[in-house]
Write a protein that holds these residues in place. Structure first.
Motif, mmCIF file in Angstrom:
data_model
loop_
_atom_site.group_PDB
_atom_site.id
_atom_site.type_symbol
_atom_site.label_atom_id
_atom_site.label_comp_id
_atom_site.label_asym_id
_atom_site.label_seq_id
_atom_site.Cartn_x
_atom_site.Cartn_y
_atom_site.Cartn_z
ATOM 1 N N GLN A 257 8.098 -18.184 -12.909
ATOM 2 C CA GLN A 257 8.225 -19.432 -12.151
ATOM 3 C C GLN A 257 9.608 -20.043 -12.330
ATOM 4 O O GLN A 257 10.172 -20.632 -11.413
ATOM 5 C CB GLN A 257 7.144 -20.426 -12.576
ATOM 6 N N GLN A 258 10.166 -19.898 -13.526
ATOM 7 C CA GLN A 258 11.511 -20.406 -13.777
ATOM 8 C C GLN A 258 12.544 -19.644 -12.947
ATOM 9 O O GLN A 258 13.504 -20.224 -12.441
ATOM 10 C CB GLN A 258 11.842 -20.297 -15.260
ATOM 11 N N ILE A 259 12.347 -18.333 -12.811
ATOM 12 C CA ILE A 259 13.262 -17.511 -12.028
ATOM 13 C C ILE A 259 13.230 -17.942 -10.565
ATOM 14 O O ILE A 259 14.275 -18.111 -9.919
ATOM 15 C CB ILE A 259 12.887 -16.019 -12.146
ATOM 16 N N ILE A 260 12.039 -18.149 -10.029
ATOM 17 C CA ILE A 260 11.907 -18.587 -8.646
ATOM 18 C C ILE A 260 12.554 -19.957 -8.454
ATOM 19 O O ILE A 260 13.287 -20.191 -7.488
ATOM 20 C CB ILE A 260 10.419 -18.636 -8.221
ATOM 21 N N GLY A 261 12.291 -20.867 -9.388
ATOM 22 C CA GLY A 261 12.871 -22.208 -9.295
ATOM 23 C C GLY A 261 14.388 -22.161 -9.300
ATOM 24 O O GLY A 261 15.047 -22.887 -8.547
ATOM 25 N N SER A 262 14.960 -21.297 -10.127
ATOM 26 C CA SER A 262 16.408 -21.153 -10.216
ATOM 27 C C SER A 262 16.996 -20.649 -8.900
ATOM 28 O O SER A 262 18.014 -21.151 -8.417
ATOM 29 C CB SER A 262 16.756 -20.191 -11.354
ATOM 30 N N GLY A 263 16.350 -19.645 -8.304
ATOM 31 C CA GLY A 263 16.835 -19.098 -7.038
ATOM 32 C C GLY A 263 16.699 -20.078 -5.896
ATOM 33 O O GLY A 263 17.614 -20.240 -5.079
ATOM 34 N N VAL A 264 15.569 -20.752 -5.831
ATOM 35 C CA VAL A 264 15.319 -21.734 -4.773
ATOM 36 C C VAL A 264 16.334 -22.872 -4.847
ATOM 37 O O VAL A 264 16.855 -23.327 -3.824
ATOM 38 C CB VAL A 264 13.880 -22.292 -4.886
ATOM 39 N N ALA A 265 16.605 -23.344 -6.063
ATOM 40 C CA ALA A 265 17.562 -24.441 -6.238
ATOM 41 C C ALA A 265 18.945 -24.016 -5.758
ATOM 42 O O ALA A 265 19.615 -24.753 -5.026
ATOM 43 C CB ALA A 265 17.610 -24.866 -7.702
ATOM 44 N N TRP A 266 19.366 -22.809 -6.150
ATOM 45 C CA TRP A 266 20.717 -22.363 -5.785
ATOM 46 C C TRP A 266 20.880 -22.185 -4.289
ATOM 47 O O TRP A 266 21.869 -22.654 -3.702
ATOM 48 C CB TRP A 266 21.042 -21.049 -6.496
ATOM 49 N N ILE A 267 19.919 -21.545 -3.645
ATOM 50 C CA ILE A 267 20.062 -21.258 -2.220
ATOM 51 C C ILE A 267 20.086 -22.536 -1.379
ATOM 52 O O ILE A 267 20.695 -22.601 -0.326
ATOM 53 C CB ILE A 267 18.938 -20.316 -1.727
ATOM 54 N N ASN A 268 19.438 -23.602 -1.907
ATOM 55 C CA ASN A 268 19.378 -24.860 -1.164
ATOM 56 C C ASN A 268 20.360 -25.917 -1.667
ATOM 57 O O ASN A 268 20.347 -27.051 -1.196
ATOM 58 C CB ASN A 268 17.952 -25.421 -1.215
ATOM 59 N N GLY A 269 21.205 -25.545 -2.631
ATOM 60 C CA GLY A 269 22.201 -26.485 -3.119
ATOM 61 C C GLY A 269 21.623 -27.641 -3.907
ATOM 62 O O GLY A 269 22.088 -28.778 -3.804
ATOM 63 N N THR A 270 20.591 -27.366 -4.715
ATOM 64 C CA THR A 270 19.983 -28.395 -5.559
ATOM 65 C C THR A 270 20.046 -27.952 -7.017
ATOM 66 O O THR A 270 20.371 -26.811 -7.311
ATOM 67 C CB THR A 270 18.512 -28.652 -5.169
ATOM 68 N N VAL A 271 19.728 -28.874 -7.922
ATOM 69 C CA VAL A 271 19.657 -28.566 -9.353
ATOM 70 C C VAL A 271 18.206 -28.727 -9.791
ATOM 71 O O VAL A 271 17.546 -29.701 -9.414
ATOM 72 C CB VAL A 271 20.565 -29.505 -10.173
ATOM 73 N N VAL A 272 17.695 -27.780 -10.574
ATOM 74 C CA VAL A 272 16.288 -27.792 -10.971
ATOM 75 C C VAL A 272 16.143 -28.008 -12.471
ATOM 76 O O VAL A 272 16.992 -27.580 -13.257
ATOM 77 C CB VAL A 272 15.589 -26.466 -10.563
#
Length: 224
Positions: free
Chosen positions: A62-77
């Motif tokens: 779940q952490q890996i997915i959160g990291s990728g999602v944040a990066w692709i959308n220009g957010t910080v998780v």
């Protein structure tokens, strides 16, 4: 920077969401003018936060997915446990954090569903977790590749720097990244690579219709 100017811009941005079209347009125009005159962006004036639940064990996948999602959308998780119940929080512009939350929930549910479908019920937890980590890692790599093609990709680093500064102040800590490449002692390589292969078939773009969802789908499409 004059904090009074930022407060004024925030108020104008709030008014720009008014149902009165003329009032909304006038407020947005004034806000943009003030930002231009003072060298500010939306993020300098207002950073939003969206959160969703995470499993108590904070699984790596779940952490890996959160990291990728944040990066692709220009957010910080961040994964935070204020009351003992971990939540995943995305920080950034209002639209970006909304998309991040939606995308994260969709991908987590998809990985969970495919694990139930493709792995026998009596499989041990390390095998099941390894499969999910494989899927998550595959999705992460694909998000990095897709994100590099976005029209605003050249502005991502500067955007993340602004948000990261806010997050550091918010949590009084430095930015931490997820080491998604490190192998765990209990990792089952066969399950991991099986999951990685299945992750290639997952559609990164959740189909949404109507209202704000349709707007976000169109926005994502024109960003490529």
């Amino acid at each position: 920077m004059n904090e009074q100017i930022k407060k004024k811009i925030k108020k104008l941005l709030a008014l720009s969401k008014s149902p009165n079209e003329n009032e909304a347009m006038a407020a947005l125009e004034k806000a943009r003018k003030l930002m231009e005159e003072n060298g500010l962006s939306d993020l300098d004036c207002d950073i939003y936060t969206e959160e969703t639940k995470c499993l108590k064990s904070r699984p790596l996948w779940q952490q890996i997915i959160g990291s990728g999602v944040a990066w692709i959308n220009g957010t910080v998780v961040r994964i935070i446990s204020d009351d003992g119940s971990p939540v995943v929080r995305f920080h950034g512009s209002e639209t970006d954090v909304f998309i991040s939350k939606e995308m994260y929930q969709y991908l987590v549910k998809t990985v969970d569903r495919m694990a139930k479908q493709n792995i026998r019920k009596n499989a041990k937890k390390p095998y099941r977790d390894s499969y999910k980590e494989g899927m998550a890692t595959s999705l992460y790599v694909r998000m990095l590749e897709a994100g590099a093609l976005y029209s605003w990709a050249n502005r991502r680093e500067s955007q993340l720097a602004v948000i990261d500064k806010y997050v550091v102040e918010l949590y009084k800590e430095g930015y931490e990244t997820v080491d998604h490449t490190s192998a765990t002692k209990k990792r089952n390589n066969a399950a991991f690579y099986r999951g990685a292969n299945d992750g290639e078939s997952v559609n990164l773009n959740r189909q949404t219709t109507g209202g704000k969802h349709e707007y976000l789908r169109i926005k994502a499409a024109v960003s490529l």
